[in-house]
Scaffold this motif. Structure first.
Motif, short mmCIF file in Angstrom:
data_model
loop_
_atom_site.label_atom_id
_atom_site.label_comp_id
_atom_site.label_asym_id
_atom_site.label_seq_id
_atom_site.Cartn_x
_atom_site.Cartn_y
_atom_site.Cartn_z
N ASP A 30 0.84 -1.19 0.00
CA ASP A 30 0.00 0.00 0.00
C ASP A 30 0.88 1.25 0.00
N PRO A 31 0.58 2.25 -0.84
CA PRO A 31 1.40 3.46 -0.89
C PRO A 31 1.52 4.20 0.45
N THR A 32 0.46 4.25 1.23
CA THR A 32 0.53 4.91 2.53
C THR A 32 1.47 4.16 3.46
N ARG A 33 1.38 2.84 3.46
CA ARG A 33 2.26 2.05 4.31
C ARG A 33 3.71 2.16 3.84
N MET A 34 3.91 2.26 2.53
CA MET A 34 5.27 2.44 2.03
C MET A 34 5.82 3.80 2.44
N THR A 35 4.98 4.81 2.50
CA THR A 35 5.42 6.12 2.99
C THR A 35 5.87 6.01 4.44
N ILE A 36 5.13 5.27 5.24
CA ILE A 36 5.50 5.06 6.64
C ILE A 36 6.86 4.36 6.71
N VAL A 37 7.04 3.29 5.94
CA VAL A 37 8.29 2.53 5.96
C VAL A 37 9.46 3.40 5.50
N ARG A 38 9.28 4.11 4.40
CA ARG A 38 10.35 4.96 3.88
C ARG A 38 10.70 6.08 4.86
N THR A 39 9.72 6.63 5.53
CA THR A 39 9.96 7.66 6.53
C THR A 39 10.78 7.10 7.69
N LEU A 40 10.44 5.90 8.13
CA LEU A 40 11.15 5.29 9.25
C LEU A 40 12.57 4.87 8.88
N ARG A 41 12.84 4.67 7.61
CA ARG A 41 14.22 4.33 7.20
C ARG A 41 15.15 5.52 7.42
N SER A 42 14.60 6.73 7.39
CA SER A 42 15.45 7.91 7.59
C SER A 42 15.32 8.49 8.99
N ALA A 43 14.33 8.06 9.74
CA ALA A 43 14.14 8.53 11.13
C ALA A 43 13.97 7.30 12.01
N PRO A 44 14.84 7.08 12.96
CA PRO A 44 14.80 5.84 13.73
C PRO A 44 13.52 5.61 14.52
N GLU A 45 12.91 6.66 15.01
CA GLU A 45 11.68 6.52 15.78
C GLU A 45 10.85 7.78 15.58
N ARG A 46 9.55 7.57 15.48
CA ARG A 46 8.69 8.70 15.18
C ARG A 46 7.35 8.53 15.89
N ALA A 47 6.79 9.64 16.34
CA ALA A 47 5.46 9.62 16.94
C ALA A 47 4.43 9.41 15.85
N CYS A 48 3.38 8.71 16.17
CA CYS A 48 2.40 8.30 15.15
C CYS A 48 1.76 9.44 14.38
#
Length: 129
Positions: A30-48
């Motif tokens: 899913d594109p939204t889930r891929m955005t989440i994954v790609r964001t987390l690859r550059s930021a180790p931890e993020r608030a929802c």
């Protein structure tokens, strides 16, 4: 029952040996889930609530659940916030190279979809010229 007295259900996180490749592929389809994954690859931890997605909070919760239950992400609660991390090491231990392959394929595919649109605009004949 007042909201403050409600208990949240426990977050489920599968063990790496329980990861299923089809669940992971589905979660990352899913594109939204891929955005989440790609964001987390550059930021180790993020608030929802801080991900760059344009979906309703309930829809975002669904996407997090799919990613979490497949083993792609881990979430933890701290006070009123839920923090999300990518389980890259666990994924790579169970399926070496899978995460990188999926993200690379997605980015290549996304770049390929953008390029023809721009090219087709440039190739159009402008009747005013």
């Amino acid at each position: 029952m007042p909201r403050s007295q409600r208990r949240r259900t426990a977050l489920t996180h599968p063990e790496p040996e329980d990861f299923d490749v089809l669940d992971i592929l589905h979660a990352m389809s899913d594109p939204t889930r891929m955005t989440i994954v790609r964001t987390l690859r550059s930021a180790p931890e993020r608030a929802c609530g801080t991900f760059p997605v344009d979906v309703a909070p309930s829809t975002l919760s669904h996407h997090f659940r799919v990613l979490r239950e497949s083993g792609v992400i881990r979430q933890r609660e701290e006070g009123t916030r839920r923090w999300t991390t990518l389980r890259a090491e666990d994924l790579d231990r169970r399926f070496p190279g899978l995460l990188d392959a999926i993200v690379t394929a997605y980015e290549t595919s996304a770049a390929g979809r953008e390029q023809p649109v721009a090219a087709s605009r440039a190739d159009r004949h402008d009747p005013r010229s």
